[in-house]
Design a protein around this motif. Structure first.
Motif, PDB file in Angstrom:
ATOM      1  N   ILE A 331       0.864  -1.179   0.000  1.00 38.55           N
ATOM      2  CA  ILE A 331       0.000   0.000   0.000  1.00 38.55           C
ATOM      3  C   ILE A 331       0.900   1.228   0.000  1.00 38.55           C
ATOM      4  O   ILE A 331       1.863   1.304   0.779  1.00 38.55           O
ATOM      5  CB  ILE A 331      -0.924   0.039   1.229  1.00 38.55           C
ATOM      6  N   THR A 332       0.605   2.200  -0.857  1.00 41.14           N
ATOM      7  CA  THR A 332       1.421   3.418  -0.958  1.00 41.14           C
ATOM      8  C   THR A 332       0.544   4.643  -0.754  1.00 41.14           C
ATOM      9  O   THR A 332      -0.605   4.696  -1.209  1.00 41.14           O
ATOM     10  CB  THR A 332       2.104   3.495  -2.338  1.00 41.14           C
ATOM     11  N   ILE A 333       1.092   5.635  -0.071  1.00 37.39           N
ATOM     12  CA  ILE A 333       0.393   6.899   0.138  1.00 37.39           C
ATOM     13  C   ILE A 333       1.416   8.025   0.221  1.00 37.39           C
ATOM     14  O   ILE A 333       2.534   7.826   0.733  1.00 37.39           O
ATOM     15  CB  ILE A 333      -0.481   6.850   1.421  1.00 37.39           C
ATOM     16  N   GLY A 334       1.080   9.186  -0.314  1.00 39.78           N
ATOM     17  CA  GLY A 334       1.933  10.373  -0.205  1.00 39.78           C
ATOM     18  C   GLY A 334       1.414  11.292   0.882  1.00 39.78           C
ATOM     19  O   GLY A 334       0.216  11.576   0.949  1.00 39.78           O
ATOM     20  N   LEU A 335       2.312  11.757   1.753  1.00 34.04           N
ATOM     21  CA  LEU A 335       1.915  12.611   2.876  1.00 34.04           C
ATOM     22  C   LEU A 335       2.953  13.707   3.084  1.00 34.04           C
ATOM     23  O   LEU A 335       4.118  13.571   2.696  1.00 34.04           O
ATOM     24  CB  LEU A 335       1.785  11.789   4.162  1.00 34.04           C
TER      25      LEU A 335
END
Length: 385
Positions: A331-335
């Motif tokens: 799972i990838t997310i940009g923050l």
């Protein structure tokens, strides 16, 4: 007016008052601190018409009276006085003389008549509630950083402060992230909802921190001292606080706070535990190579690891890994790295729980431990990287 006070006592109260005085106001009097000598004390007050603070110093008063003097100038001169007693004298005009009673040092300042100083708001009615200062300080410390600094959006540049039976809650958001802290306080009764502007929150934070510091210094060796308390009363358009010997009031914001319950995800598809310090160090290191404009980093959950990456045309690439207990699909997310670091700095647990559903869904960060008397979470909106 003619009074003698301790430099140490005067400097403590004066320091808090001069921090509130508005030196940039179009009303010059707001850059002053009001001195009022009563039979056995010297009372000091300052306001910018939104925030007001006052405190008292024990004094030997030969002649009562009042005068408003430039806050910073007065503070600087008192600070340069030798330790010991200070004499404060006002003649027939609006000049004030400050002299050391243990040396030859003295200053003269030009002031204004005390009756030209704005009248401070006063609480009406009863209904004061109390909570320990440590709980109030914790509410602020875990949420204040996500208050917007944009004063044109007052509903976001304020903190929502809610009191219910046995609970106190503070919620803040700037539209990109949200922080919510709730503490249980069995002694609380009644219900209140208020929006406290950013300046009021920051000043209240200083007062609470100072009260905790003073309480720690004065604790007896057997530890029998009662915890420091703060009294709170919402009255008309203001909220009033009494803490650490200071009286403090804030004009509340007349706006509608966003429905924060709709922002907090009911649940996340993945909730993974991560070591807080290792995660924080990885974020600090990798964010050096993040874009100056967005400050974004990419988090990827893989088997037993949390990968932290950044990339920008100007600063190149950054990469690190943090061991976690995870066995699902990637799972990838940009923050925003700064938003994450501020949350991690507010949490004291060794581990944090990171809730992620997908690259377009908000991330939820909670402390890794459970505490019976408090509940904290932070929501950070995703960004495309």
């Amino acid at each position: 007016m003619h009074a003698a006070v301790s430099k140490k006592d005067l400097l403590r109260v004066l320091g808090r008052c001069q921090g509130v005085a508005d030196k940039k106001s179009t009303m010059p009097v707001l850059g002053n601190v009001l001195l009022r000598a009563t039979p056995d004390s010297l009372d000091l007050s300052a306001t910018d018409l939104v925030v007001a603070v006052s405190g008292s110093v024990p004094a030997k008063v030969e002649k009562p009276g009042s005068i408003a003097v430039p806050a910073k100038d007065f503070f600087d001169r008192v600070r340069m006085m030798p330790e010991g007693q200070i004499g404060i004298e006002v003649g027939d005009g609006s000049n004030i003389t400050i002299r050391s009673l243990t040396s030859a040092r003295r200053y003269t300042l030009f002031g204004l008549p005390g009756d030209e100083f704005p009248r401070l708001p006063a609480p009406e009615g009863d209904g004061w509630v109390e909570i320990d200062v440590a709980s109030m300080a914790r509410l602020i410390a875990t949420t204040y950083f996500s208050i917007s600094s944009d004063e044109t959006r007052m509903h976001l540049s304020s903190a929502l402060f809610e009191l219910e039976d046995n609970r106190a809650r503070m919620v803040t958001t700037d539209g990109h992230r949200l922080s919510k802290m709730e503490v249980r306080a069995p002694e609380l009764s009644g219900k209140a909802t208020m929006l406290i502007p950013l300046k009021g929150v920051l000043e209240l934070k200083r007062l609470c921190d100072e009260a905790l510091s003073d309480s720690g210094k004065s604790s007896d060796p057997e530890g029998k001292n009662e915890p420091a308390r703060i009294r709170i009363l919402q009255s008309g358009p203001n909220v009033f606080f009494e803490v650490g010997g200071f009286h403090f009031s804030v004009k509340l914001v007349d706006a509608q706070f966003p429905p924060y319950g709709q922002v907090i995800p009911a649940q996340s598809s993945v909730a993974v535990r991560a070591p807080r310090l290792s995660f924080s160090e990885a974020l600090k290191a990798v964010s050096l190579a993040a874009s100056d404009r967005t400050g974004g980093v990419k988090l990827t959950l893989n088997k037993n690891q949390l990968r932290v990456e950044s990339e920008s045309p100007e600063a190149g690439e950054g990469f690190d890994e943090v061991p976690v207990d995870y066995v699902g699909s990637p799972i990838t997310i940009g923050l925003n790295a700064r938003y994450l670091l501020e949350v991690l700095g507010a949490i004291v647990d060794d581990e944090v729980i990171i809730g992620i559903t997908g690259e377009l869904d908000p991330a939820v960060i909670r402390p890794g431990g459970s505490r019976e008397n408090q509940d904290y979470l932070a929501v950070v909106m995703p960004m495309r990287i």
